[in-house]
Design an enzyme around this catalytic site. Structure first.
Site, PDB file in Angstrom:
ATOM      1  N   GLU A  40       0.876  -1.166   0.000  1.00 19.87           N
ATOM      2  CA  GLU A  40       0.000   0.000   0.000  1.00 19.87           C
ATOM      3  C   GLU A  40       0.914   1.217   0.000  1.00 19.87           C
ATOM      4  OE1 GLU A  40      -3.506   2.259   2.534  1.00 19.87           O
ATOM      5  OE2 GLU A  40      -2.887   0.237   3.145  1.00 19.87           O
TER       6      GLU A  40
ATOM      7  N   ASN B 162      -5.934   2.313  -0.796  1.00 20.06           N
ATOM      8  CA  ASN B 162      -7.097   2.068   0.035  1.00 20.06           C
ATOM      9  C   ASN B 162      -8.210   3.033  -0.348  1.00 20.06           C
ATOM     10  OD1 ASN B 162      -8.732   1.017   2.030  1.00 20.06           O
ATOM     11  ND2 ASN B 162      -7.113   1.039   3.571  1.00 20.06           N
TER      12      ASN B 162
ATOM     13  N   ASP C 120     -11.466  -0.941   3.832  1.00 17.36           N
ATOM     14  CA  ASP C 120     -11.638  -1.169   5.258  1.00 17.36           C
ATOM     15  C   ASP C 120     -11.923   0.146   5.975  1.00 17.36           C
ATOM     16  OD1 ASP C 120      -8.858  -0.414   4.800  1.00 17.36           O
ATOM     17  OD2 ASP C 120      -8.570  -0.768   6.935  1.00 17.36           O
ATOM     18  N   GLU C 121     -12.618   0.046   7.090  1.00 16.85           N
ATOM     19  CA  GLU C 121     -12.778   1.132   8.065  1.00 16.85           C
ATOM     20  C   GLU C 121     -13.332   2.423   7.451  1.00 16.85           C
ATOM     21  OE1 GLU C 121      -9.317  -0.267  11.233  1.00 16.85           O
ATOM     22  OE2 GLU C 121      -8.831   1.323   9.788  1.00 16.85           O
TER      23      GLU C 121
ATOM     24  N   TYR D  76       0.118  -9.435  12.811  1.00 19.75           N
ATOM     25  CA  TYR D  76       0.504  -8.052  12.544  1.00 19.75           C
ATOM     26  C   TYR D  76       1.782  -7.670  13.283  1.00 19.75           C
ATOM     27  CZ  TYR D  76      -3.717  -6.509  10.084  1.00 19.75           C
ATOM     28  OH  TYR D  76      -4.702  -6.324   9.156  1.00 19.75           O
TER      29      TYR D  76
ATOM     30  N   ASP E 275       1.235   2.507  12.416  1.00 15.25           N
ATOM     31  CA  ASP E 275       0.264   3.282  13.197  1.00 15.25           C
ATOM     32  C   ASP E 275       0.921   4.382  14.037  1.00 15.25           C
ATOM     33  OD1 ASP E 275      -0.989   1.037  12.178  1.00 15.25           O
ATOM     34  OD2 ASP E 275      -2.482   1.005  13.768  1.00 15.25           O
TER      35      ASP E 275
END
Length: 616
Positions: free
Chosen positions: A200, A241, A302-303, A401, A445
């Site tokens: 990504e 994304n 996603d999300e 992850y 993150d």
């Protein structure tokens, strides 16, 4: 041989001596000979038939390859043998002699599948496969064996993977990940027979220059990486994304940002009700097709409504009911967008992939069958239901992850639990049928929480574990320690670069470039970068808008601040350049330039030529 085997042999020996001491006249009990263990590889060889003798790799070794396909595989092997320190080996046609390595591709060997191979070791060594990919994987096993010495025990293996997709996912979507780091990853993946890298990331756009905020890669950089992947049989699948997490692309496109009922724009959310949004997104797909050759496209999905509610966006429900009737839900509009992308990519000859968490079940419209779902989160629609709906299913479980500065996969725990790709978040399936494979995922993150080199420390054990669990028996050794020893034995891939090496010794230096100079103490950090300590403090990038806790804007100043060993923004890479070194920040991956007013500022190398510092 592992510790458990040694203990069993010791116990048998003690028992035999005790019997002999009690009665010398009694006949000694027969002791069965132990089966020779398979040579050490990662993934482990599940099928090994030993023979007497060994194969010896030496100065007269040749690579025998008759056809064009065989010569291509042999050429890559020859380069890797040289990179691994095994000398230059000629590629020749014709009959093999003792000590040679034979590459043979036989399409009729259909039992080996697209990626399996047979390896035979004796007076010479042969790798046979039905395809060039299978033959290539056989050469990876050979390289691992030679990493442990020039002799390979005689024997035979037929080695075929259990799962088709064996991968790693990397989000280089906000935090820039350096190209040498990604090249190392491709080589390591191939060495361990992993075949799919999801990236990504942002490619610098010619069509939409307004989207070129930092974090991008140039098209030439991507072309080189894709070419490396093709040579090493790693398919590199791109992801942009959408319709959520699109802030890297929408920062300068407020016209496409979803707006709530109070008039507030959401810079990370694409307005799926607008035709212009679909046109914008598909134009990016077309531009990526200029540099990526993968047969799949990942749209994330996603999300989209993370931390919010469809009720704040009445236009979405209106779109859904206008399109699908009065019983439609807002979720149907989301699925509609996914399906339109599916149809578009299918028309381009590509298969669509999405994450699973957007499939909440609150919809009347189904995702188009054939869309691969990568399952990472336990939501209402379970893996078994997705399989029943016709979706190829990949296991991308959160347990796999590695979050930068956060959660790290418990590789030892997964190994001890005998984790395999049937074990999804929320459900374990009884069969492998319909499961394409599994992958580990790296997410930034907390972008400044760890450097690339620190991430690599946690990555390599996890990478070897996922390679083992997707190729063969997920638990080939009695203990995790014994499995780790496998990785130590085979080492890193040929061509892998140690990115923790610092090109100068610790000490005091004068940095000079153009008309600017300063004096600083250079000290290596534990993760292989340096700190640059002046009389006023340690050089640090600070200022601008923070993204994932990192100042990612070009032009942000680098200036001395109070020294803090835990502050990763004070860590720098001294990158060799003609006549000196470039100062590249370990986190932002931008180099220091000197502004017109004499300040030190960070910029991408294609936006401003980095300063070359002469150290004396």
């Amino acid at each position: 041989m592992n510790e458990g085997s040694l203990m069993r042999r010791h116990s048998r020996l003690v028992g035999a001596l005790a019997v002999l001491a009690l009665s010398l006249a009694a006949p000694a009990p027969a002791v069965a000979a132990e089966e020779p263990a398979a040579p050490v590889t990662v993934p482990a060889l599940a099928d090994w038939t030993p023979a007497s003798g060994s194969y010896h790799y030496g100065t007269r070794t040749r690579l025998v390859a008759d056809g064009a396909t065989e010569r291509r595989v042999a050429g890559t092997l020859a380069d890797d043998l040289r990179a691994a320190g095994h000398g230059r080996v000629p590629v020749v046609p014709g009959g093999a002699r003792a000590g040679d390595i034979v590459i043979d591709v036989q399409p009729s060997r259909t039992s080996l599948g697209a990626e399996g191979y047979e390896l035979r070791a004796g007076k010479r060594l042969s790798v046979t496969a039905a395809t060039d990919t299978g033959a290539f994987y056989g050469t990876r096993t050979l390289l691992q064996l030679l990493a442990q010495g020039d002799r390979v025990p005689a024997g035979r293996t037929v080695d075929v993977p259990r799962y088709k997709e064996r991968g790693v996912g990397v989000c280089a979507c906000y935090i820039h990940v350096s190209m040498p780091w990604l090249e190392n990853l491709v080589r390591e993946m191939a060495y361990h027979r992993l075949n799919q890298l999801l990236l990504e990331l942002k490619v610098k756009s010619d069509t939409h220059p307004e989207a070129n905020t930092w974090g991008y890669y140039t098209k030439d950089e991507i072309r080189r990486l894709v070419a490396l992947g093709e040579r090493y049989h790693v398919e590199i699948i791109p992801e942009i994304n959408s319709p959520g997490h699109m802030d890297p692309w929408l920062e300068n496109r407020p016209d496409l940002q979803l707006t709530d009922s109070d008039g507030n724009r959401q810079p990370s959310r694409l307005d799926i009700t607008r035709p212009e949004s679909f046109t914008y997104y598909t134009s990016l797909i077309d531009e990526y097709a200029q540099v990526f050759t993968a047969t799949s496209w990942h749209m994330g999905a996603d999300e989209y409504m993370l931390g919010s509610d469809f009720a704040k966006y009445p236009q979405i429900l209106k779109y859904a009911r206008d399109t699908y009737g009065p019983d439609a839900t807002p979720q149907d509009a989301f699925i509609d967008f996914v399906n339109r992308v599916h149809a578009y990519t299918a028309g381009k000859g590509k298969r669509l992939r999405i994450w699973n968490d957007g499939l909440t079940g609150a919809n009347t419209v189904q995702v188009a069958a054939g869309t691969t779902v990568e399952h990472w989160l336990n939501v209402a629609t379970k893996p078994s239901r997705l399989l029943a709906q016709g979706h190829p299913l990949m296991n991308a479980a959160y347990a796999l992850y590695l979050v930068r500065g956060g959660f790290h996969s418990d590789t030892e725990g997964l190994y001890d639990q005998r984790w395999d790709p049937r074990s999804f978040e929320g459900e374990k399936l009884a069969s492998r049928e319909g499961i394409t494979g599994a992958k580990i995922s790296l997410w930034p993150d907390n972008g400044r929480g760890e450097t690339e080199n620190e991430v690599a420390v946690a990555l390599w054990p996890a990478l070897r574990h996922i390679a083992q669990a997707t190729w063969g028996d997920p638990h080939p050794d009695d203990t995790y320690g014994a499995f780790v020893a496998r990785g130590t034995a085979v080492g890193h891939a040929p061509g892998w670069r140690d990115l923790t090496r610092v090109p100068v010794a610790d000490g005091s230096y004068t940095f000079q470039t153009g008309g600017r100079s300063f004096t600083a103490e250079v000290a290596r950090t534990a993760d292989g970068y340096v700190t640059v300590r002046t009389a006023d403090g340690c050089l640090e990038v600070r200022g601008g808008k923070l993204t994932l806790n990192v100042p990612l804007q070009p032009g942000v100043e680098a200036a001395p601040r109070t020294c803090d060993p835990a502050n990763t923004l004070q860590r720098w890479q001294l990158e060799p350049a003609a006549g000196g070194h470039r100062l590249v920040n370990a986190i932002t991956r931008m180099a220091v330039s000197v502004s017109d007013d004499g300040r030190f500022v960070q910029y991408p190398p294609d936006r401003r030529t980095p300063a070359v510092w002469h150290l004396s």
